[in-house]
Design a protein around this motif. Structure first.
Motif, PDB file in Angstrom:
ATOM      1  N   PHE A 198       0.971  -1.078  -0.417  1.00  0.00           N
ATOM      2  CA  PHE A 198       0.290  -0.168  -0.465  1.00  0.00           C
ATOM      3  C   PHE A 198       0.471   1.248  -0.291  1.00  0.00           C
ATOM      4  O   PHE A 198       0.509   2.317  -0.346  1.00  0.00           O
ATOM      5  CB  PHE A 198      -0.923   0.015   0.908  1.00  0.00           C
ATOM      6  N   ASN A 199       2.492   1.266   0.516  1.00  0.00           N
ATOM      7  CA  ASN A 199       3.129   2.348   0.380  1.00  0.00           C
ATOM      8  C   ASN A 199       3.483   2.462  -1.001  1.00  0.00           C
ATOM      9  O   ASN A 199       3.423   3.642  -1.611  1.00  0.00           O
ATOM     10  CB  ASN A 199       4.360   1.529   1.297  1.00  0.00           C
ATOM     11  N   ALA A 200       3.375   1.654  -1.748  1.00  0.00           N
ATOM     12  CA  ALA A 200       4.336   1.553  -3.240  1.00  0.00           C
ATOM     13  C   ALA A 200       2.533   1.645  -4.356  1.00  0.00           C
ATOM     14  O   ALA A 200       3.259   3.511  -4.578  1.00  0.00           O
ATOM     15  CB  ALA A 200       4.376   0.436  -3.970  1.00  0.00           C
ATOM     16  N   LEU A 201       1.385   2.110  -3.186  1.00  0.00           N
ATOM     17  CA  LEU A 201       0.275   2.153  -3.879  1.00  0.00           C
ATOM     18  C   LEU A 201      -0.170   3.788  -3.697  1.00  0.00           C
ATOM     19  O   LEU A 201      -0.521   4.279  -4.153  1.00  0.00           O
ATOM     20  CB  LEU A 201      -1.483   1.514  -3.581  1.00  0.00           C
ATOM     21  N   ASN A 202       0.801   4.156  -2.851  1.00  0.00           N
ATOM     22  CA  ASN A 202       0.326   5.593  -2.077  1.00  0.00           C
ATOM     23  C   ASN A 202      -1.255   5.820  -1.289  1.00  0.00           C
ATOM     24  O   ASN A 202      -1.263   6.911  -1.998  1.00  0.00           O
ATOM     25  CB  ASN A 202       0.450   6.404  -3.580  1.00  0.00           C
ATOM     26  N   TYR A 203      -0.988   4.525  -1.108  1.00  0.00           N
ATOM     27  CA  TYR A 203      -2.561   4.771  -0.043  1.00  0.00           C
ATOM     28  C   TYR A 203      -2.271   5.537   0.283  1.00  0.00           C
ATOM     29  O   TYR A 203      -1.611   5.877   1.902  1.00  0.00           O
ATOM     30  CB  TYR A 203      -3.214   3.854   0.481  1.00  0.00           C
ATOM     31  N   ASN A 204      -4.290   6.350   1.139  1.00  0.00           N
ATOM     32  CA  ASN A 204      -4.039   7.305   2.052  1.00  0.00           C
ATOM     33  C   ASN A 204      -5.607   7.740   2.252  1.00  0.00           C
ATOM     34  O   ASN A 204      -6.013   7.728   1.444  1.00  0.00           O
ATOM     35  CB  ASN A 204      -2.720   8.695   2.003  1.00  0.00           C
ATOM     36  N   ALA A 205      -5.526   7.252   3.713  1.00  0.00           N
ATOM     37  CA  ALA A 205      -6.587   7.523   4.233  1.00  0.00           C
ATOM     38  C   ALA A 205      -6.976   8.721   5.220  1.00  0.00           C
ATOM     39  O   ALA A 205      -7.080   8.218   6.263  1.00  0.00           O
ATOM     40  CB  ALA A 205      -7.885   6.965   4.037  1.00  0.00           C
TER      41      ALA A 205
END
Ligand code: HEM
Lengths: 396, 555
Positions: A198-205
């Protein structure tokens, strides 16, 4: 300054790769015809790579120290990385006493996991608050990690003993517990995999939620299974949490941490199920045949010896130096904060271990189980107390 | 006391002895290792010397003694304490919850039913509860009794280390081998190899004992003594004279007496300094970390202090101060003098030091100064004679002003928010005007005042909060800690290894024993018999275990 940081990061990366390759060479020693304890081509390459890796990691440590101006043991990333480094160091020492190759196959992956785990935390160099500015801090932290790392080697040897000795032909409480131990290792791996993904996907909520009479916000880097209590999702196009954490979960980041824990457990479970499906038997049962030529009594001896060496080092670092530092920084040598109490619990536990072994003849399997429990206590103190129970020591 | 005579060597042994103290022959039928199924091997614990707890069990004293000397009991106590300690970390202890809340409300509000139960069971103060103290005390008693119970037989056993041992003793050691023909040269090589490995060799008529690391056997007793000293040190905390814990505020520029020194020492706060990260050049390396933080990160709290000694010996007279020591007090760097230590623990920034007021006519828009005066806020004068014939008296002074139910009051004695009720006597008048003045306040109570008092200027200074400690228990704790470490290392990093050589016809029997690390002693023997034809010792315990395993598999 920036160059030093990059250099330092590269050293760490190199060390990681070297440990990884060394692990494969240690695996190669299983197929060697000769008995344990003799050196072969494989084992010589393996231990040499391990030592090179250790030197490279020492390079990381020194360059980072130069860059930050203080010993890099002051936040979770630095401390956990250092623990991994000490684990390798302890392994090298024990290796030269007993030349037990199989130990490398277990100890190095544990060190790799720990270093990878460390790199999930913020890696920037951070300033020291006044209470951490003390030589006693370095002395305390380094000795306590060395002590705990030596005790971790005892766990590695104990685990090998259990996998080798426990009867896998029938299902029993012991086989189940052993699988639980293996599962917890996989859950750590799960944490690393899921965070990296998810870091690689730049996930942020981002969530907003009431906290101590104010409105606080928290950033999730993993999809929210568990959201903050009475929180509202601010980021668009993100899933809504499946449920909210109960209100007694304290701290600004409590919900996020709990969410991460859930993800790790679930990913770990996924890994475990895949492994079972591929192997078609218990994981320990699949490893057992590889340990045929390893002598059980030697494993038992190594596991105990590691405790005998680690216990005094731990006492010195975790209790005595800790008390001296606490006296200097907070003018009280003991304050019953959770981190201190868990150090005391660890110490009591290994004291009980030694008494049971010396005076009541708890050898072999019982002793190996105790080594596993001891390691669980250490990990609880390193990880859970920092993440769950906040105290004076919580760096993150 | 019943005595036991050895039928082999006629040595008289004390009651309870299991192996003859002189020749090692078993004196009782069932002489075998605790927790091990083997019948063959001897129980070498304390070399079979008599232990009080194993010998008597009649009187109450015997029973109590036996109870506490059991390792089972000791370990049980340790495990109970361990679990109790863990329970204390489930919720924060009372000292870590906010100071300004009621504990019974706080635990219930924050943690619901669990919190309420936790509080009701007293677990919020677990570590100072009577039962936790008793657990620690029981561990202490257990350590003392168990140690005495064993150190006596251990002393008797180690005192009598004779090379000549009975054949039964030799045969029933865990490590044992027989060799039928051994040349004198081989035997000599063997012994000198052992000597080279720093074994101490004693010989008696061809019988040989090689021994090393005997002192390590005292390790556990040394470490237990250390623990007991430490516990006693911790207990002494409760003796008033041994331990002082106090606190003092010192304003910049002020000199105050250090509490609990009977007026002997004074401290001056020359300067209080607070620094945060980001100010200096070298902090740029922390840029990223600082940006990720919402507030500033503290870098340093420091008091530059001077300690004075009062050399005036007459009680009640003005103190005469002589400079004694000058140093800065930082977190992690206490100022120490004469058994006292001052720690940087708290501070208060920008406390008011003085305020200057002017008097002007109420309806003068330019507020032209008619007279002015300055009030020292820590020690305000009552009356001020001013220019142009004005006179001001302080009617009331609120150092830390707030309104309580419409009434002006002072929250503390510290000038954090000073306010005054002034009586202003205009020139040649004996009727004062009442004026209220403070920060941002200027109230004319009557509404008819001709003159107004206005705040013109003020001075501030910082206050440092220092913890005053005197702790005579620290050296005792330190001593306990050092002795504990010496004992643990002594017992852990060395082992007591013994090798017996028993001549038999043309050959010899070999036996060896160690209190731990059997791998190590086997390695020693292997090295020592190299290039001789002496047979390597066999691990009889292992042999027996393997035999049992095979039998089980055959079933
Ligand atoms: C937290 C408290 C304690 C600590 C840290 C401690 C520490 C130790 C250590 C390090 C050893 C040496 C073990 C070895 O060489 O493997 C030892 C031995 C021993 N301890 Fe303790 N101990 C503690 C409490 C107790 C208690 C409560 C008892 C009471 C039964 C006890 C009885 C013994 C005995 C009998 C030995 C073996 C001595 C021998 O065989 O020569 N200890 N202890």
């Amino acid at each position: 300054m920036g160059d030093l940081i990059t250099l330092s990061g590269n050293f760490l990366y190199l060390a990681f790769i070297l440990y990884l390759i060394a692990t494969f060479f240690f695996a190669g020693t299983i197929r060697d015809k000769k008995t344990e304890g003799t050196s072969t081509f494989s084992s010589k390459v393996a231990i040499s790579l391990t030592i090179l890796g250790f030197i490279s990691q020492t390079g990381y440590f020194i360059t980072r120290w130069m860059a930050s101006g203080h010993a890099p043991v002051s936040n979770l990333f630095e401390f956990t990385t250092f623990f991994g480094m000490m684990l390798v160091f302890s392994f090298i020492i024990i290796y030269f006493i007993y030349r037990l190759n199989i130990l490398g196959l277990f100890a190095l992956p544990i060190a790799l996991l720990i270093i990878a785990y460390a790199s999930m935390f913020p890696k920037e160099i951070s300033p020291l608050v006044p209470s951490l500015k003390s030589h006693w801090l370095y002395i305390h932290v380094t000795t306590v990690s060395l002590g705990e790392a030596i005790l971790a080697v005892s766990f590695a040897a104990g685990l090998i003993y259990l996998i080798k000795e426990i009867d896998q032909t029938v299902r029993s409480k012991r086989t189940t517990w052993l699988e639980i131990v293996i599962y917890s290792i996989l859950a750590t791996l799960g944490f690393i995999i899921i965070s990296t993904t998810f870091n690689a996907l730049n996930y942020n909520a981002t969530f907003e939620f009431p906290f101590e009479g104010d409105i606080s916000s928290v950033d999730y880097q993993l999809p929210p299974l568990a959201g903050p209590n009475e929180g509202t999702l601010l980021t668009t196009e993100r899933m809504n949490p499946l449920f909210e954490v109960p209100s007694w979960m304290q701290g600004v980041n409590a919900a996020r941490k709990f969410n991460t824990l859930l993800w790790s457990l679930i990913t770990g479970l996924g890994l475990y199920i895949i492994a079972r499906a591929v192997l078609r038997k218990r994981i320990a049962a699949a490893i057992q045949p590889l340990l045929k030529k390893t002598k059980s009594d030697l494993l038992d001896e190594v596991s105990y010896r590691a405790v005998a060496i680690g216990f005094p080092v731990f006492t010195l670092g975790g209790l005595i130096f800790a008390m001296i530092w606490a006296q200097e920084a907070w003018n009280r040598y003991w304050g019953w904060d959770p981190k201190e109490v868990w150090a005391l619990i660890t110490w009591f536990f290994y004291a009980a271990f030694l008494h049971l072994r010396l005076s009541r003849g708890w050898h072999g399997e019982r002793s190996a189980w105790l080594a596993v429990i001891g390691f669980a206590i250490i990990m609880f103190n390193l990880i859970a107390v920092n993440l769950i129970i906040a105290g004076l020591h919580s760096y993150a | 006391m019943r005595e036991i005579k050895c039928d082999a060597c006629h040595h008289i042994n004390r009651e309870g002895t299991e192996l003859c103290e002189s020749c090692g022959k078993p004196l009782v039928e069932k002489q075998q290792a605790e927790g091990k199924e083997t019948k063959k091997l001897l129980n070498m614990r304390y070399d079979g010397s008599s232990r009080r707890s194993m010998t008597y069990n009649k009187s109450v004293v015997d029973r109590v003694w036996n109870f506490f000397s059991s390792v089972k009991v000791g370990v049980t106590l340790i495990v109970i304490t361990l679990i109790a300690s863990a329970v204390g970390t489930i919720l924060p202890q009372q000292m870590y919850i906010p100071q300004n809340v009621q504990p019974e409300v706080h635990y219930k509000d924050q943690y619901g039913l669990i919190g309420q139960i936790y509080y009701q069971l007293g677990l919020h103060e677990l570590y100072s509860s009577w039962w936790y103290m008793i657990l620690i005390a029981l561990i202490g008693i257990s350590i003392i009794i168990a140690s005495i119970d064993r150190v006596v037989p251990l002393y008797r056993a180690l005192k009598n280390q004779k090379p000549t041992r009975h054949t039964t003793f030799i045969q029933r050691q865990r490590l044992h081998s027989k060799t039928d023909d051994v040349t004198d040269a081989d035997k000599h090589t063997f012994i000198s190899n052992l000597k080279r490995m720093r074994y101490k060799v004693t010989e008696d008529n061809g019988h040989v004992l090689a021994e090393k690391g005997r002192f390590s056997r005292w390790g556990p007793y040394v470490n237990h003594v250390g623990l007991i000293i430490f516990l006693l040190g911790a207990l002494l905390r409760f003796v008033p004279f041994m331990y002082i814990d106090d606190f003092v505020w010192v304003r910049e520029g002020e000199t105050v007496v250090v509490p609990d020194t009977n007026g002997e020492y004074f401290i001056e706060n020359k300067d209080f300094i607070i620094e945060t990260y980001g100010d200096s050049e070298e902090d740029t390396r922390f840029k990223e970390a600082l940006e990720n933080q919402s507030g500033p990160i503290a870098k340093n709290f420091q008091t530059n202090a001077v300690i004075y000694r009062n050399v005036e010996t007459v009680v009640g007279a003005e103190p005469q101060l002589e400079k004694f020591k000058e140093d800065s007090i930082l977190v992690n760097h206490a100022l120490k003098f004469d058994g006292f230590a001052l720690y940087q623990t708290s501070y208060q920034l920008n406390e008011f030091k003085s305020m200057s007021f002017i008097i002007h006519e109420t309806n003068d828009a330019d507020e032209t100064e008619l007279a002015s005066f300055k009030v020292d806020l820590t020690n305000p004068a009552e009356e001020y004679q001013l220019d142009n014939g004005f006179r001001v008296m302080i009617d009331q002074y609120f150092p830390d002003y707030y309104i309580d139910d419409g009434e002006p009051r002072s929250q503390t004695k510290n000038p954090k928010n000073p306010a005054f009720v002034f009586l202003v006597y205009p020139p040649d008048s004996s009727e004062p005007e009442v004026s209220f003045a403070g920060i941002g306040r200027n109230v004319d109570a009557s509404g008819e005042n001709q003159y107004k008092v206005g705040l013109q200027d003020f001075e501030v200074r910082d206050v440092t909060g220092l913890t005053v400690r005197k702790d005579y228990t620290l050296p005792i704790l330190g001593l306990g800690g050092i002795i504990f470490m010496i004992g643990v290392i002594q017992g852990m990093y060395w082992q007591h290894r013994r090798v017996w050589i028993h001549p038999k016809n043309n050959g010899l029997w070999l036996a060896a024993h160690t209190n731990k690390n059997w791998f190590g002693i086997k390695k020693d023997i292997e090295k020592a018999i190299m290039k001789t034809n002496i047979n390597m010792v066999v691990d009889q315990e292992q042999e027996e275990q393997e035999l049992q395993k095979q039998q089980e598999q055959n079933k």
